[in-house]
Write a protein that holds these residues in place. Structure first.
Motif, short mmCIF file in Angstrom:
data_model
loop_
_atom_site.label_atom_id
_atom_site.label_comp_id
_atom_site.label_asym_id
_atom_site.label_seq_id
_atom_site.Cartn_x
_atom_site.Cartn_y
_atom_site.Cartn_z
N PRO A 214 0.81 -1.22 0.00
CA PRO A 214 0.00 0.00 0.00
C PRO A 214 0.84 1.27 0.00
O PRO A 214 0.49 2.24 -0.67
CB PRO A 214 -0.83 -0.14 1.29
N VAL A 215 1.95 1.26 0.74
CA VAL A 215 2.81 2.45 0.78
C VAL A 215 3.43 2.70 -0.60
O VAL A 215 3.50 3.84 -1.06
CB VAL A 215 3.91 2.28 1.85
N GLU A 216 3.88 1.63 -1.26
CA GLU A 216 4.47 1.79 -2.60
C GLU A 216 3.42 2.30 -3.59
O GLU A 216 3.72 3.14 -4.43
CB GLU A 216 5.05 0.46 -3.08
N LEU A 217 2.19 1.79 -3.49
CA LEU A 217 1.12 2.27 -4.36
C LEU A 217 0.83 3.75 -4.12
O LEU A 217 0.61 4.52 -5.07
CB LEU A 217 -0.14 1.45 -4.16
N GLU A 218 0.83 4.15 -2.85
CA GLU A 218 0.59 5.56 -2.54
C GLU A 218 1.68 6.44 -3.11
O GLU A 218 1.41 7.52 -3.66
CB GLU A 218 0.47 5.73 -1.02
N ASP A 219 2.94 6.00 -3.00
CA ASP A 219 4.04 6.77 -3.58
C ASP A 219 3.88 6.90 -5.10
O ASP A 219 4.09 7.98 -5.67
CB ASP A 219 5.38 6.10 -3.26
N ARG B 120 -6.64 -0.90 -11.80
CA ARG B 120 -6.03 -2.22 -11.69
C ARG B 120 -6.55 -3.01 -10.50
O ARG B 120 -6.65 -4.23 -10.57
CB ARG B 120 -4.50 -2.08 -11.60
N SER B 121 -6.85 -2.32 -9.39
CA SER B 121 -7.32 -3.02 -8.19
C SER B 121 -7.93 -1.99 -7.25
O SER B 121 -7.70 -0.78 -7.39
CB SER B 121 -6.16 -3.74 -7.50
N PRO B 122 -8.70 -2.45 -6.26
CA PRO B 122 -9.21 -1.52 -5.25
C PRO B 122 -8.08 -0.78 -4.52
O PRO B 122 -8.25 0.38 -4.13
CB PRO B 122 -9.99 -2.43 -4.29
N ALA B 123 -6.94 -1.44 -4.32
CA ALA B 123 -5.82 -0.78 -3.64
C ALA B 123 -5.26 0.35 -4.49
O ALA B 123 -4.89 1.41 -3.97
CB ALA B 123 -4.72 -1.81 -3.35
N HIS B 124 -5.20 0.15 -5.82
CA HIS B 124 -4.76 1.21 -6.71
C HIS B 124 -5.72 2.40 -6.65
O HIS B 124 -5.31 3.56 -6.60
CB HIS B 124 -4.66 0.71 -8.15
N GLU B 125 -7.03 2.10 -6.66
CA GLU B 125 -8.03 3.16 -6.61
C GLU B 125 -7.95 3.93 -5.29
O GLU B 125 -8.06 5.16 -5.27
CB GLU B 125 -9.43 2.56 -6.78
N ALA B 126 -7.73 3.22 -4.17
CA ALA B 126 -7.61 3.88 -2.87
C ALA B 126 -6.40 4.80 -2.84
O ALA B 126 -6.46 5.92 -2.32
CB ALA B 126 -7.52 2.83 -1.76
N ALA B 127 -5.28 4.33 -3.41
CA ALA B 127 -4.07 5.16 -3.46
C ALA B 127 -4.29 6.40 -4.32
O ALA B 127 -3.83 7.50 -3.99
CB ALA B 127 -2.90 4.34 -3.99
N ALA B 128 -5.00 6.24 -5.43
CA ALA B 128 -5.29 7.37 -6.31
C ALA B 128 -6.16 8.40 -5.61
O ALA B 128 -5.94 9.61 -5.73
CB ALA B 128 -5.95 6.88 -7.59
N ARG B 129 -7.17 7.93 -4.86
CA ARG B 129 -8.04 8.87 -4.14
C ARG B 129 -7.26 9.62 -3.07
O ARG B 129 -7.48 10.81 -2.84
CB ARG B 129 -9.21 8.11 -3.51
N LEU B 130 -6.34 8.92 -2.39
CA LEU B 130 -5.53 9.57 -1.37
C LEU B 130 -4.67 10.66 -2.00
O LEU B 130 -4.57 11.77 -1.46
CB LEU B 130 -4.65 8.54 -0.68
N ALA B 131 -4.03 10.37 -3.14
CA ALA B 131 -3.19 11.36 -3.81
C ALA B 131 -4.01 12.58 -4.20
O ALA B 131 -3.57 13.73 -4.03
CB ALA B 131 -2.52 10.74 -5.04
N GLU B 132 -5.22 12.35 -4.71
CA GLU B 132 -6.08 13.46 -5.12
C GLU B 132 -6.48 14.31 -3.91
O GLU B 132 -6.44 15.54 -3.96
CB GLU B 132 -7.32 12.91 -5.82
N GLN B 133 -6.88 13.66 -2.84
CA GLN B 133 -7.28 14.40 -1.65
C GLN B 133 -6.10 15.18 -1.07
O GLN B 133 -6.25 16.32 -0.65
CB GLN B 133 -7.83 13.44 -0.59
N MET B 134 -4.93 14.55 -1.04
CA MET B 134 -3.75 15.22 -0.52
C MET B 134 -3.44 16.48 -1.32
O MET B 134 -3.18 17.54 -0.77
CB MET B 134 -2.55 14.27 -0.56
N TRP B 135 -3.53 16.37 -2.64
CA TRP B 135 -3.23 17.51 -3.50
C TRP B 135 -4.19 18.66 -3.24
O TRP B 135 -3.80 19.81 -3.08
CB TRP B 135 -3.30 17.09 -4.97
N HIS B 136 -5.48 18.35 -3.16
CA HIS B 136 -6.47 19.40 -2.93
C HIS B 136 -6.35 19.96 -1.52
O HIS B 136 -6.59 21.15 -1.30
CB HIS B 136 -7.87 18.87 -3.17
N GLY B 137 -5.95 19.12 -0.56
CA GLY B 137 -5.76 19.60 0.80
C GLY B 137 -4.62 20.59 0.89
O GLY B 137 -4.71 21.63 1.54
N VAL B 138 -3.50 20.29 0.20
CA VAL B 138 -2.37 21.20 0.19
C VAL B 138 -2.76 22.53 -0.44
O VAL B 138 -2.36 23.61 0.00
CB VAL B 138 -1.17 20.58 -0.56
N ALA B 139 -3.60 22.49 -1.46
CA ALA B 139 -4.00 23.71 -2.15
C ALA B 139 -4.79 24.65 -1.26
O ALA B 139 -4.87 25.86 -1.52
CB ALA B 139 -4.84 23.36 -3.38
#
Length: 320
Positions: free
Chosen positions: A11-16, A44-63
């Motif tokens: 999960p950590v590698e997917l998030e990165d 590709r998988s639910p784990a990929h989708e979860a990592a993608a959502r985290l990246a999107e939320q993180m980006w908007h949070g920083v903004a």
């Protein structure tokens, strides 16, 4: 028993991977094929989708942070940077804004410490100062006064008695005047905490004064009167001199700010952190590990990139 697949990213590698790709997509250099590739990657998988959502939320949070609001991004380049360098550039951009937002006095200070550094000073009158990590001060001595400007960070003072020359620490438009004593002044942004180990200190802010006795502390914000006094835990208050941070039911947001002082780069907190209390002992020699420990024991999601640490409410991340 099913054995873990070593070829499957953690999960950590997917998030990165998701963070790197998302930074590149938002850089202005991404093509439609890049966007399409990321859509395929997240499916590709639910784990990929979860990592993608985290990246999107993180980006908007920083903004939404004040640091990001004041940052002017550079013009898009003709060649896209490799993904890993794009993530590094994003972290350095936030760091640059944070550093440039500091007062010029920080760079002109008489004494300063780098992140993770602590220093012991002996002033010309024999008074001693212990300067904490990422701190800065200037000394203004005259024949009638001893003035210290705490510009950034935290300092512990052991004052040599001299009634004819008052010893006064200035921080965030307020003062702490010592009457032959040992006391700590902690400046975080425009909030100041003063704690007394020995002797007496008079704190003045917002046109009002308060007297601190041994084992007492108070806070004040720039332009506002001092708070009421409350007990000071002498053991935990001076622990940073011994390379430790000790928290006894301290609010989580305060703990995050304190630990951030010992981690290189910018600290960005997105959203509202949980209102939990933290108790524990942390080793100052490993700032990154302190945040990892905090994330394991508190409802936090911590993402550590080069020169950038992002802290989020884990519950709000999981709700997305």
């Amino acid at each position: 028993m099913t054995r873990p697949n070593p070829s499957q990213p953690s999960p950590v590698e997917l998030e990165d991977q998701a963070i790197e790709q998302w930074v590149m997509l938002m850089s202005g250099n991404a093509s439609e094929s890049d966007h399409a590739a990321f859509r395929q990657w997240r499916q590709r998988s639910p784990a990929h989708e979860a990592a993608a959502r985290l990246a999107e939320q993180m980006w908007h949070g920083v903004a939404q942070t004040a640091t990001a609001q004041s940052f002017v991004p550079p013009a898009p380049q003709r060649r896209a940077k490799p993904l890993r360098w794009a993530a590094l550039a994003a972290g350095l951009a936030v760091l640059a804004v944070t550093q440039l937002g500091q007062p010029m006095k920080v760079y002109m200070a008489d004494q300063s410490t780098a992140v993770g550094e602590r220093r012991h000073l002996v002033l010309e009158d024999g008074s001693e100062v212990w300067l904490n990590s990422a701190s800065a001060l200037s000394v203004r001595y005259s024949s009638t006064r001893r003035d210290i400007d705490l510009i950034k960070g935290e300092a512990l003072f052991q004052v040599s008695k001299n009634p004819a020359r008052p010893f006064v620490v200035h921080a965030a438009a307020g003062t702490a005047q010592a009457l032959g004593t040992r006391f700590d002044v902690n400046l975080l942004e425009q909030q100041v905490r003063v704690g007394v180990s020995e002797g007496v200190v008079q704190v003045t802010s917002g046109g009002q004064s308060a007297r601190l006795e041994p084992a007492q502390q108070l806070d004040y914000a720039q332009g506002l009167p001092p708070s009421s006094t409350r007990p000071l835990d002498l053991t935990s208050d001076s622990a940073w001199q011994r390379g430790k941070l000790i928290f006894n039911r301290r609010p989580l947001d305060e703990v995050v700010s304190e630990i951030g002082r010992y981690v290189p780069g910018a600290l960005v907190v997105t959203g509202q952190l949980p209102s939990t209390a933290v108790s524990g002992v942390f080793n100052l020699d490993d700032g990154a590990q302190m945040f990892s420990t905090l994330a394991r024991t508190q409802p936090l999601r911590v993402v550590q990139l080069p020169w950038l640490t992002l802290v989020m409410n884990r519950e709000s991340v999981e709700e997305k």
